[in-house]
Motif scaffolding. Structure first.
Motif, PDB file in Angstrom:
ATOM      1  N   LEU A   1      32.796  45.661 -23.208  1.00  0.00           N
ATOM      2  CA  LEU A   1      33.861  45.473 -22.228  1.00  0.00           C
ATOM      3  C   LEU A   1      33.292  45.513 -20.820  1.00  0.00           C
ATOM      4  O   LEU A   1      32.434  46.347 -20.515  1.00  0.00           O
ATOM      5  N   ARG A   2      33.766  44.622 -19.973  1.00  0.00           N
ATOM      6  CA  ARG A   2      33.453  44.669 -18.545  1.00  0.00           C
ATOM      7  C   ARG A   2      34.685  45.194 -17.820  1.00  0.00           C
ATOM      8  O   ARG A   2      35.792  44.686 -18.014  1.00  0.00           O
ATOM      9  N   PHE A   3      34.514  46.227 -16.993  1.00  0.00           N
ATOM     10  CA  PHE A   3      35.634  46.737 -16.220  1.00  0.00           C
ATOM     11  C   PHE A   3      35.925  45.793 -15.055  1.00  0.00           C
ATOM     12  O   PHE A   3      34.998  45.268 -14.414  1.00  0.00           O
ATOM     13  N   THR A   4      37.198  45.580 -14.778  1.00  0.00           N
ATOM     14  CA  THR A   4      37.618  44.662 -13.721  1.00  0.00           C
ATOM     15  C   THR A   4      38.539  45.384 -12.750  1.00  0.00           C
ATOM     16  O   THR A   4      39.079  46.456 -13.045  1.00  0.00           O
TER      17      THR A   4
ATOM     18  N   ALA B   1      40.148  45.702 -17.959  1.00  0.00           N
ATOM     19  CA  ALA B   1      38.943  45.440 -18.750  1.00  0.00           C
ATOM     20  C   ALA B   1      39.001  44.031 -19.307  1.00  0.00           C
ATOM     21  O   ALA B   1      40.078  43.448 -19.477  1.00  0.00           O
TER      22      ALA B   1
ATOM     23  N   ARG C   1      41.676  39.960 -21.704  1.00  0.00           N
ATOM     24  CA  ARG C   1      41.732  40.887 -20.565  1.00  0.00           C
ATOM     25  C   ARG C   1      43.010  41.715 -20.640  1.00  0.00           C
ATOM     26  O   ARG C   1      44.016  41.265 -21.200  1.00  0.00           O
TER      27      ARG C   1
ATOM     28  N   GLU D   1      40.238  55.124 -21.449  1.00  0.00           N
ATOM     29  CA  GLU D   1      39.383  54.072 -20.893  1.00  0.00           C
ATOM     30  C   GLU D   1      39.114  54.334 -19.413  1.00  0.00           C
ATOM     31  O   GLU D   1      37.981  54.176 -18.933  1.00  0.00           O
TER      32      GLU D   1
ATOM     33  N   ARG E   1      35.533  55.093 -17.284  1.00  0.00           N
ATOM     34  CA  ARG E   1      35.156  54.357 -16.077  1.00  0.00           C
ATOM     35  C   ARG E   1      34.944  55.288 -14.890  1.00  0.00           C
ATOM     36  O   ARG E   1      33.981  55.132 -14.133  1.00  0.00           O
TER      37      ARG E   1
ATOM     38  N   GLY F   1      31.034  48.824 -17.218  1.00  0.00           N
ATOM     39  CA  GLY F   1      31.777  48.517 -18.434  1.00  0.00           C
ATOM     40  C   GLY F   1      31.507  49.575 -19.479  1.00  0.00           C
ATOM     41  O   GLY F   1      31.023  50.673 -19.171  1.00  0.00           O
ATOM     42  N   CYS F   2      31.809  49.246 -20.709  1.00  0.00           N
ATOM     43  CA  CYS F   2      31.533  50.180 -21.796  1.00  0.00           C
ATOM     44  C   CYS F   2      31.445  49.414 -23.104  1.00  0.00           C
ATOM     45  O   CYS F   2      31.833  48.244 -23.188  1.00  0.00           O
TER      46      CYS F   2
ATOM     47  N   LEU G   1      26.377  43.266 -16.992  1.00  0.00           N
ATOM     48  CA  LEU G   1      27.824  43.219 -16.792  1.00  0.00           C
ATOM     49  C   LEU G   1      28.200  43.121 -15.324  1.00  0.00           C
ATOM     50  O   LEU G   1      29.312  42.715 -14.992  1.00  0.00           O
TER      51      LEU G   1
ATOM     52  N   THR H   1      30.216  34.893 -15.610  1.00  0.00           N
ATOM     53  CA  THR H   1      31.080  35.249 -16.731  1.00  0.00           C
ATOM     54  C   THR H   1      31.834  34.030 -17.230  1.00  0.00           C
ATOM     55  O   THR H   1      31.966  33.792 -18.424  1.00  0.00           O
TER      56      THR H   1
END
Length: 293
Positions: free
Chosen positions: A163-166, A178, A196, A204, A208, A251-252, A282, A289
């Motif tokens: 996962l990429r944090f947004t 995410a 997303r 979560e 972060r 991310g995670c 990430l 992306t």
């Protein structure tokens, strides 16, 4: 630091170290660290091989460096000064040009030792495979999938996602959320690259904000994010591993197993070590992306 040579090894015991092509240490397995007098996971990471070897072995080390630079293997003996008493070990360097790394095998001397560079510690092998994947694969989704496949060598799981944090910090107009970058082995419960959501669940968001892993061994059958759907498919044990880009959590990885109480804290340690290079990937610009989808 050990106070005598071979204090932690028997003749023929071999350890493995991954080096960059400039001979900087990327990773070392448990046996290698023990032979060099430390049990700390990252005690050798970032150090140059030159700083670990006796000055009197400079010529041998230069010969090894030259061989590796030309794509040739090298074998010999090196005296390491990481213990109170310098320790002489059998050493062999094998270039891995496809990943820009060199494999160093060190062993307590004996009359004959034979081993393949591919036969190292599984955790180290996983880290090398992950490192190679990130160098060789350009699109994010297949690169993330390859890293998860490498992780599965040391942390068995049934399903996992990168996962990429947004949003959030630096994106005040967008709530923290995410995006799924990659999954392994395949899409599940609607979770696939490009999915997303926002906002993040409390757990979560905690990963972060705090940058700490999260281990849950009895997930409910439903949750407040798309990942929550996995509980209905019997995925009851979850491991969330933060991925850093510098000092920021980019991310995670969310890894799942069927049934409750199956992940362990040791799994988190292995996962963090294997996944460490993924965080910088990430943090790539959003344009990259989009191209990866």
């Amino acid at each position: 630091m050990t106070d005598h040579p071979y204090g932690r090894g028997a003749p023929g015991d071999a350890g493995w170290i991954i080096l960059r092509d400039d001979l900087e240490v990327v990773a070392a397995d448990d046996v290698a660290r023990a032979l060099l007098g430390t049990l700390q996971p990252d005690a050798l990471t970032g150090r140059s091989l030159t700083s670990l070897v006796a000055v009197s072995d400079g010529a041998s080390l230069e010969s090894a460096r030259a061989a590796a630079a030309s794509g040739r293997a090298w074998e010999g003996r090196l005296r390491f000064t990481t213990t109170l008493t310098p320790v002489e070990l059998d050493a062999s360097l094998t270039p891995a040009p496809q990943s820009g790394t060199v494999l160093l095998r060190i062993a307590v001397p004996r009359y004959a030792t034979q081993a393949s560079p591919q036969a190292g510690d599984p955790a180290l092998r996983a880290r090398l495979d992950a490192h190679e994947a990130l160098l060789e694969v350009t699109p994010d989704a297949p690169a993330a999938r390859a890293v998860l496949q490498a992780l599965r060598q040391v942390v068995p799981f049934d399903w996992a996602a990168v996962l990429r944090f947004t949003g959030g910090e630096g994106h005040s107009e967008e709530r923290p959320g995410a995006e799924v970058v990659g999954v392994y082995p395949s899409a599940m419960a609607g979770m696939a690259p490009g999915v997303r959501w926002s906002p993040l669940t409390p757990e979560e968001a905690r990963v972060r904000e705090d940058g700490e892993p999260s281990l849950t061994n009895d997930l409910p059958a439903a949750g407040r994010s798309p990942l929550g759907r996995l509980g209905a498919f019997g995925m009851r044990s979850r491991l969330l591993i933060p991925l850093y880009a510098g000092d920021r959590v980019a991310g995670c990885v969310a890894a799942y197993l069927h049934g409750p109480a199956v992940f362990s804290p040791q799994d988190g340690i292995h996962a963090e070590a294997t996944l460490r290079p993924l965080g910088a990937r990430l943090a790539a610009p959003a344009a990259e992306t989009e191209a990866a989808r």
